[in-house]
Design an enzyme around this catalytic site. Sequence first.
Site, short mmCIF file in Angstrom:
data_model
loop_
_atom_site.label_atom_id
_atom_site.label_comp_id
_atom_site.label_asym_id
_atom_site.label_seq_id
_atom_site.Cartn_x
_atom_site.Cartn_y
_atom_site.Cartn_z
N HIS A 153 21.11 -4.14 79.10
CA HIS A 153 21.20 -4.00 80.55
C HIS A 153 20.48 -2.74 81.02
CE1 HIS A 153 22.61 -4.72 84.52
NE2 HIS A 153 23.67 -5.43 84.19
N ASP A 211 11.85 -23.38 84.63
CA ASP A 211 11.29 -24.61 84.05
C ASP A 211 10.10 -24.27 83.14
OD1 ASP A 211 10.21 -27.06 83.45
OD2 ASP A 211 9.78 -27.64 85.52
#
Length: 464
Positions: free
Chosen positions: A172, A407
């Site tokens: 992070h 995608d």
Amino acid sequence: MAHLQEVMFKVLEQSQISPPPGSVPTTTLPLTFFDMPWLRCFPMQRLFFYEFPHSTLHFSQTTLPILKTSLSLTLQHFFPFAAKLLCPPSPHKPYILYTNGDSIEFTVVESTCDMHQVAGNHARDVRELHPFVPRLPPSCVSSDGTRVLPLLAVQVTVFPFSGVCIGVEFSHVAADGRAFNHFMKSWASICRSKGNSLIYVEKWLPSFGRDQIEDPQGLESILLKDWWDWSSTREEDKGPINEGLTDKVRATFVLGKAQIERLKYWVSSHCLNNNEVRLSTFAVTCALIWVCVVKSQESEVGNLHNDDELCYFNFVADCRNRSEFSIPETYFGNCLALCFVTLKMSDIMGEDGIVAATKAIGNKVRELESGALRGADKWLSDWNEICESDHVVTVAGSPRLRVYETDFGWGKPIKSEVANIDVARGFYLSDSRHEEGGIEFGVAISKAQMNVFNAFFEEALRLL
């Protein structure tokens, strides 16, 4: 699903992926006060499951080379993920350093388990997802005492004639959710074009300008001191803590747009003054989940709760494009304000618990408008104190990240999961795969709590 030890996992390849040679100069990125709170955070873990009805051989010959090439091209623009985090001894600041040849670990695995079972919405053992999550290589310590940590690892799992899972573990400190999803969508776009088009990336090039982040409150020195105090006494890195997960299950729930609108109306109808509550999708959804989680926890102790005991809800707010900053939407790094909401147990457990929680969350969101960094000097001290409580709920992710738009050329994911909620005492939010304006959320709690959570959640929906 078969027990994990009975499921076959075969490692097909382990390699290193780096930006194209010579494409990125040696670069140092200092950490900002937005990055420093995450130095102590467990790695983030995100999984994307896709339909892919082909053999492993077909995948290896036709798809894997494109995945690897497109990842290399993406890392050219998102080079901090290929870099290392360097944490020198006090009083020196941690920083990110990229040098030519730096790379990430890339693993390809074949699995014989049922992908649709693993990626379902039903309650199942949290450990079923763990084999699909890569692990960051361990840190090392240089001769001068500097700890060196990798920042990203990728695992691709092939389910023959069924699907593909792309699993990512990342620090992070390198990036928040928005920056990470910027990276993933860029990789997906390049892969989708078979490496022949960088239009998406060139349109949304990441920005690394740390000088855009001003620190008039001197937050960096405050957060650095906290880091040095903690790092001087910490033990060696041991990776994710899997102990205590034997009784935990995770399940995914979906709220349709119409249900969310009815929830807003229901909360509004129970308020004396509609101006006293902010009826955002985020506020009402998180309020509903928070109340159901607390009630499920209390069910295990026979409802012998202390009415004055405090319950905490933690979330983060993106500071990009806020008027008080000059930070662009494409900024790569961390740009989050930490937000803490507190309510008494009696308010959460009461008949109007969802209303009270919505008000509290909405009020905290409203406070951000008058200063996202208000109280930032106490972010870590407040977090340390709150973590001692048994009643802390944290939310990860956001519907605004639109993970179902990632995608790679195989269509949108059939499922995306945040695996690290297993150890984070919280839940994750995302957009809905099936409906614009819908919400999907995942919860990881004990088996007994999940049954009660389900009951309270369904009861709340019947009231709408």
